[in-house]
Design an enzyme around this catalytic site. Structure first.
Site, PDB file in Angstrom:
ATOM      1  CB  VAL A   1      32.826 -72.451  31.918  1.00  0.00           C
ATOM      2  CG1 VAL A   1      32.025 -72.665  30.648  1.00  0.00           C
ATOM      3  CG2 VAL A   1      32.626 -71.037  32.449  1.00  0.00           C
ATOM      4  CG  ASP A   2      30.542 -77.954  33.566  1.00  0.00           C
ATOM      5  OD1 ASP A   2      31.732 -78.127  33.880  1.00  0.00           O
ATOM      6  OD2 ASP A   2      29.601 -77.994  34.392  1.00  0.00           O
ATOM      7  CB  ILE A   3      28.090 -75.576  28.275  1.00  0.00           C
ATOM      8  CG1 ILE A   3      27.756 -77.018  28.685  1.00  0.00           C
ATOM      9  CG2 ILE A   3      27.519 -75.253  26.901  1.00  0.00           C
ATOM     10  CD1 ILE A   3      26.282 -77.243  28.965  1.00  0.00           C
TER      11      ILE A   3
END
Length: 353
Positions: free
Chosen positions: A64-66
């Site tokens: 996950v980045d966000i």
């Protein structure tokens, strides 16, 4: 709602077994035991479809980045910050993760929520990372060019909706100004409404009354005004002592008297994620929705191509999540978002101990 093939298969098998079990002889202990074992196995398979976060780094953080966080029940309860949240948010930022905060509560504008974040010691959260359903309602009117119609909005709701409408230059009536009003209901009594009302926005309103309900009914049924709901949440967190009736109760009153279904702009509607994706160029496969409600937060994630994680710090209990009747399943669940940086959870599956 999302129902996996495995869940449907287990449910079908369980129903068939239950139907067959009624035909068993009460004197057949072996058949009873077999049925019991099968049903127990089916329940375990259902529960196994929901995994408790056990290795946060590989299961979540690497994927996950966000992160999109709900607020009530995830970041705070009522006006009380959940322990450890500032530290966890800072760790996420230090790890290069971007955070957004999306709430279905419409009582405040984005600026109003910024003040709440600041008052709780979360002053590092910028206003542009905060999205409320009051903002979503205004954004919807902008997207549909409502201002060009020269119509007004009738508001059932609080100051948050009004402030967001001010920002886009849309005229409105109602809201806090109609608190305490009563319609004339004597002989030949009638409530006159503004014929220029072209939309009714229904948000959470602690001063909802019969005047507002009747005004909305007339605007929708006689003026053909749009019926817009900020959300359909059944309950909300006004305090940390108990759950309170949510906006679903206000929307339900208008649905009941108009016979109309609303356009819903808050979660699980895609409007807010569409806005974020358009503005920031996000990759949905690298976004995780984190919330405490199955029918809004988790559905918002699953319906819009996001990963999802349910926390047990709000309205949904582990028992409800793992109940075989529940068909809305997150990718993972955890006690709170503080578990994102726990060494390892004690269990790697969704079964209760």
């Amino acid at each position: 709602m999302r129902v996996s093939l495995a869940v449907r298969s287990v449910l079908s098998s369980s129903l068939l077994l239950a139907s067959g079990a009624r035909a068993f002889s009460p004197r057949s202990a072996a058949n009873k035991k077999a049925a019991s074992r099968f049903l127990s196995s089916a329940s375990t398979q259902l529960r196994a479809n929901v995994l408790k976060l056990s290795n946060p780094q590989t299961e979540l953080l690497d994927q996950v980045d966000i992160f999109i966080f709900d607020c009530d029940g995830v970041i705070w309860r009522g006006d009380s910050l959940i322990d450890g949240i500032p530290q966890t948010l800072q760790k996420l930022r230090d790890a290069g993760k971007r955070c957004f905060f999306v709430t279905n509560n419409s009582t405040k504008s984005r600026a109003g929520y910024k003040k709440k974040f600041d008052s709780l010691g979360l002053d590092s959260v910028p206003a542009e990372e905060i999205f409320s359903s009051s903002f979503a309602a205004a954004a919807y009117l902008e997207q549909t060019n409502f201002k060009e119609t020269n119509k007004k909005v009738y508001v059932i709701g609080e100051v948050g909706i009004c402030q967001e409408l001010d920002l886009i230059g849309v005229e409105y009536i109602g809201g806090p100004d109609d608190a305490g009003k009563q319609p004339e209901m004597g002989p030949c009594g009638r409530l006159e409404i503004d014929e220029d009302v072209g939309a009714v926005i229904v948000g959470f309103d602690r001063h909802v009354n019969y005047y507002k309900i009747q005004y909305a009914r007339l605007a929708i049924n006689e003026n053909n005004a749009q019926f817009i709901a900020t959300n359909l949440d059944a309950v909300t967190h006004l305090t940390d002592a108990q759950e309170w009736a949510g906006n679903g109760s206000m929307v339900g009153a208008i649905k009941g008297c108009t016979g109309q279904e609303p356009t819903v702009v808050g979660k699980p509607s895609p409007l807010m994620i569409d806005y974020l994706e358009s503005k920031y160029g996000m990759d949905r496969s690298r976004i995780c929705m984190v919330g405490d409600r199955l029918d809004t937060d988790i559905l918002f994630g699953s319906d819009n191509g996001l990963k999802s994680l349910l926390v047990l710090s709000g309205v949904t209990s582990e028992e409800k999540l793992l109940n075989p009747d529940n068909t809305i399943t997150p990718d993972f669940y955890a006690e709170t978002i503080n578990d994102f940086f726990a060494a390892r959870a004690t269990s790697s599956s969704g079964t209760s101990s």
